[in-house]
Design a protein around this motif. Structure first.
Motif, PDB file in Angstrom:
ATOM      1  N   ALA A  27       0.871  -1.171   0.000  1.00 10.96           N
ATOM      2  CA  ALA A  27       0.000   0.000   0.000  1.00 10.96           C
ATOM      3  C   ALA A  27       0.911   1.224   0.000  1.00 10.96           C
ATOM      4  N   THR A  74      -2.747   4.487  -0.851  1.00 14.15           N
ATOM      5  CA  THR A  74      -3.442   5.063   0.293  1.00 14.15           C
ATOM      6  C   THR A  74      -3.239   6.566   0.209  1.00 14.15           C
ATOM      7  N   HIS A 105      -7.163   3.358  -0.881  1.00 16.87           N
ATOM      8  CA  HIS A 105      -7.665   3.477   0.486  1.00 16.87           C
ATOM      9  C   HIS A 105      -7.605   4.940   0.898  1.00 16.87           C
ATOM     10  N   ASP A 107      -7.581   7.899   3.623  1.00 21.52           N
ATOM     11  CA  ASP A 107      -7.245   8.285   4.987  1.00 21.52           C
ATOM     12  C   ASP A 107      -7.978   9.607   5.210  1.00 21.52           C
ATOM     13  N   GLY A 134     -11.517   1.827  -0.321  1.00 20.65           N
ATOM     14  CA  GLY A 134     -11.798   1.563   1.077  1.00 20.65           C
ATOM     15  C   GLY A 134     -11.408   2.760   1.926  1.00 20.65           C
ATOM     16  N   MET A 136      -9.620   4.003   5.831  1.00 20.66           N
ATOM     17  CA  MET A 136      -8.864   3.677   7.033  1.00 20.66           C
ATOM     18  C   MET A 136      -9.663   4.191   8.222  1.00 20.66           C
TER      19      MET A 136
END
Length: 138
Positions: A27, A74, A105, A107, A134, A136
């Motif tokens: 990631a 991420t 992902h 954050d 997705g 975090m």
């Protein structure tokens, strides 16, 4: 970007292998944000196309060294890095490189009042083009 890029990734992968470990997933840590959006000290402020090209070089090097490794991204949802920016990031990466990031992902800056709608927009776009999105959670 290279300070923690390809050479460092290969060095870390080599250390993991030497210790008997297996690396299955990487990631990346905010390459788009820090190379394109960030405007503080020593900011790159690269065009998104340059970021996508440099990330692709990293991905190709890591996949050559570790066949089958899954590599995604991420990124922070903060400041000027909004839903439109991340949709453009996903789109530009694919257009320039001919393949997608394995995942994205988010954050999330939880103080950002629009985060639910923004993450939903990014996730809907990701679903439409095949990039799982997705979040975090802390």
């Amino acid at each position: 970007m290279e300070a923690a890029g390809r050479q460092e990734g290969l060095r870390i992968a080599s250390r993991i292998a030497a210790a008997g470990g297996t690396l299955n997933l990487i990631a990346m840590d905010e390459p788009y944000f820090f190379a394109h959006v960030y405007d503080g000290d020593n900011a790159c402020r690269w065009p998104v196309e340059k970021v996508a090209a440099e990330v692709a070089v990293f991905i190709k090097a890591m996949q050559a060294a570790i066949p089958g490794v899954i590599i995604g991204d991420t990124e922070p949802l903060t400041g000027a890095a909004d839903a439109a920016a991340y949709i453009a990031w996903i789109k530009t990466f694919r257009e320039l490189n001919g393949y997608d990031l394995a995942f994205l992902h988010m954050d999330v800056d939880w103080t950002r009042s629009t985060w639910p709608q923004e993450v939903k927009s990014i996730a809907e776009y990701g679903t439409a083009v095949g990039v799982p999105v997705g979040m975090m959670y802390f």
